[in-house]
Design a protein around this motif. Structure first.
Motif, short mmCIF file in Angstrom:
data_model
loop_
_atom_site.label_atom_id
_atom_site.label_comp_id
_atom_site.label_asym_id
_atom_site.label_seq_id
_atom_site.Cartn_x
_atom_site.Cartn_y
_atom_site.Cartn_z
N GLY A 239 0.85 -1.18 0.00
CA GLY A 239 0.00 0.00 0.00
C GLY A 239 0.89 1.23 0.00
O GLY A 239 1.94 1.24 0.65
N THR A 241 0.04 4.75 0.49
CA THR A 241 -0.28 6.02 1.14
C THR A 241 0.89 6.46 2.00
O THR A 241 1.76 5.66 2.35
CB THR A 241 -1.56 5.88 1.98
OG1 THR A 241 -1.98 7.18 2.41
CG2 THR A 241 -1.32 4.99 3.19
N VAL A 244 0.63 4.23 6.36
CA VAL A 244 -0.18 3.01 6.29
C VAL A 244 -0.74 2.60 7.65
O VAL A 244 -1.51 1.63 7.73
CB VAL A 244 0.64 1.83 5.69
CG1 VAL A 244 1.07 2.14 4.28
CG2 VAL A 244 1.83 1.48 6.58
N VAL A 246 -2.68 4.57 9.43
CA VAL A 246 -3.96 5.24 9.63
C VAL A 246 -5.06 4.19 9.77
O VAL A 246 -5.18 3.30 8.93
CB VAL A 246 -4.26 6.18 8.45
CG1 VAL A 246 -5.69 6.73 8.55
CG2 VAL A 246 -3.27 7.33 8.43
N TYR A 249 -6.90 1.98 6.88
CA TYR A 249 -6.20 1.87 5.60
C TYR A 249 -6.07 0.41 5.20
O TYR A 249 -6.36 0.03 4.07
CB TYR A 249 -4.83 2.55 5.66
CG TYR A 249 -4.10 2.46 4.32
CD1 TYR A 249 -4.55 3.22 3.23
CD2 TYR A 249 -3.01 1.62 4.14
CE1 TYR A 249 -3.91 3.13 2.01
CE2 TYR A 249 -2.37 1.53 2.92
CZ TYR A 249 -2.82 2.29 1.85
OH TYR A 249 -2.20 2.19 0.63
N ASN A 290 6.09 6.82 3.28
CA ASN A 290 5.45 5.52 3.18
C ASN A 290 6.31 4.43 3.80
O ASN A 290 5.83 3.60 4.59
CB ASN A 290 5.16 5.20 1.71
CG ASN A 290 4.62 3.80 1.49
OD1 ASN A 290 5.36 2.88 1.16
ND2 ASN A 290 3.32 3.64 1.70
#
Length: 421
Positions: A239, A241, A244, A246, A249, A290
């Protein structure tokens, strides 16, 4: 271009003992703008100097398929001789090449051809193969066999299995749902993934079979165990974002479920190609954020991940999917890759320290960035343009992309690439 010999002047990074960075893999996505064969003479020793153990090579249409699959090859596909040379170079540098072949979603490079379009899950969409057609399984088996034949020493393979957007919509799958899978799409998915992974492991003798994790991130652990996924695959939790950790997510309870099923897990972070379909520039800070958040995710779940989370893949996408335009090309991602390798070596560093150490790694002085007049317009370089004055594999391409707002196709005529666009 720098000479291969000058790679030796780089200081080799000493790997840290941080658990998630013990095994390090860099991903090369060859669909779109693959490096020329001779460029690997510079690139692979450079990757070794960064402390990576392996390269995840996503061939797609660059693989020299033969027989009925010869139609899959791009016009500029690597030859068998070229791949043998790349594998020998990797072996000489103690780098493992892990071939990646998509076996569920992202199969546009196969299903776009008329002779295979009957295997699509949806006739109008070439991205997802129908897992309930025996001919789909036979096709995938034959592709994997060709991959294995050209990678006889490979210990690991990656079978993709991400973003299969259309599942259980074709009448073949609907029939299978009603007669075999008790109307469970999850079971249909797991049956396909486990079947392909089992074939790769037991018939083709790969020790490790990697998959992306998104097709089973919400599935209960008892169902994962029912299909013996823990015996067949190593999931890569991916992932892109900036954070990760959060809540929401990743699906709630995912990591705990995985800990009950899998003996080994990887994280999948990124060094290029995940910030927009048409994005040209790499944001080093974004991708560093990230990567840092994955270490935070590990620490939040250390009690259940210790001994299981053993490695991280830094992905480097060239296109979001087959046939779409290019995004961040490989040379543009090299400073980000070095920055992240330096962070993996010492996670206590802040961004300014990482930037300074990246310049030091390149043996490059910091230059003042000044606006450039181009076609009558004043262009202000982005902060990452400081690396335009450094020397690394593809640095001249990086300078063109970073310091001048020229058309992308002009950059792609550079000798780095196997073809012009």
């Amino acid at each position: 271009m720098i000479s291969p010999n000058s790679i030796q002047t780089y200081s080799k990074l000493i790997k840290s003992s941080t658990p998630i960075f013990v095994k390090r893999t860099v991903h090369f996505d060859l669909k779109g703008a693959p490096p020329k064969a001779e460029f690997y003479q510079q690139l692979i020793p450079f990757i070794k100097s960064l402390g990576f153990d392996s390269i995840l090579m996503e061939y797609e249409d660059m693989f020299p398929y033969s027989g009925r699959f010869e139609i899959l090859k791009a016009k500029n596909a690597y030859t068998r001789e070229t791949i043998v040379e790349i594998l020998k170079l990797a072996e000489d540098n103690e780098i493992e090449i892990i071939p990646l072949i998509q076996t569920f979603g992202h199969m546009e490079f196969v299903l776009k051809h008329s002779i295979f379009e009957h295997l699509r899950e949806i006739p109008e969409k070439p991205d997802t193969i129908c897992p309930s057609d025996l001919n789909s399984t036979l096709l995938i088996h034959e592709m994997l066999q060709q991959i294995r034949a050209l990678h006889p020493k490979a210990k690991s393979i990656h079978i993709g299995c991400d973003e299969a957007w259309h599942i259980a919509q074709d009448e073949r799958c609907l029939h299978a749902l009603n007669t075999t899978f008790h109307n469970s799409t999850d079971k249909l998915k797991l049956a396909h993934i486990s079947s392909i992974a089992k074939f790769a492991k037991e018939n083709l003798n790969f020790d490790n079979v990697f998959t992306w994790n998104d097709l089973f991130d919400k599935i209960p652990s008892n169902l994962l165990n029912e299909y013996k996924l823990g015996s067949y695959i190593i999931p890569v939790i991916w992932g892109y974002t900036e954070d990760v950790t959060v809540p929401g997510y990743f699906p709630p309870g995912m990591i705990e479920r995985y800990s009950k099923v899998f003996n080994e897990l990887y994280f999948g972070s990124v060094f290029k190609g995940a910030n927009g379909v048409t994005q040209i520039f790499v944001s080093i800070e974004r991708y560093l954020s990230n990567l840092k958040s994955y270490l935070s995710l590990y620490k939040l779940n250390e009690n259940i991940l210790v001994g299981k989370l053993t490695g991280t893949i830094l992905t480097g996408w060239s296109r979001f999917w087959h046939g779409i335009q290019l995004c961040e090309i490989l040379p543009e991602g090299i400073p980000a890759l070095v920055s992240e390798a330096i962070y993996m070596n010492d996670p206590s560093l802040n961004n300014e320290e990482i930037e300074n150490k990246t310049l030091e790694f390149f043996n490059c002085e910091r230059h003042q960035l000044v606006p450039v007049l181009y076609n009558g317009n004043l262009y202000t370089p982005r902060k990452e343009a400081i690396f335009s004055f450094c020397t690394f594999p593809g640095s001249d391409v990086y300078a063109l992309v970073s310091y001048f707002p020229i058309k992308f196709f002009i950059v792609l005529k550079h000798p780095f690439f196997t073809a012009s666009f």
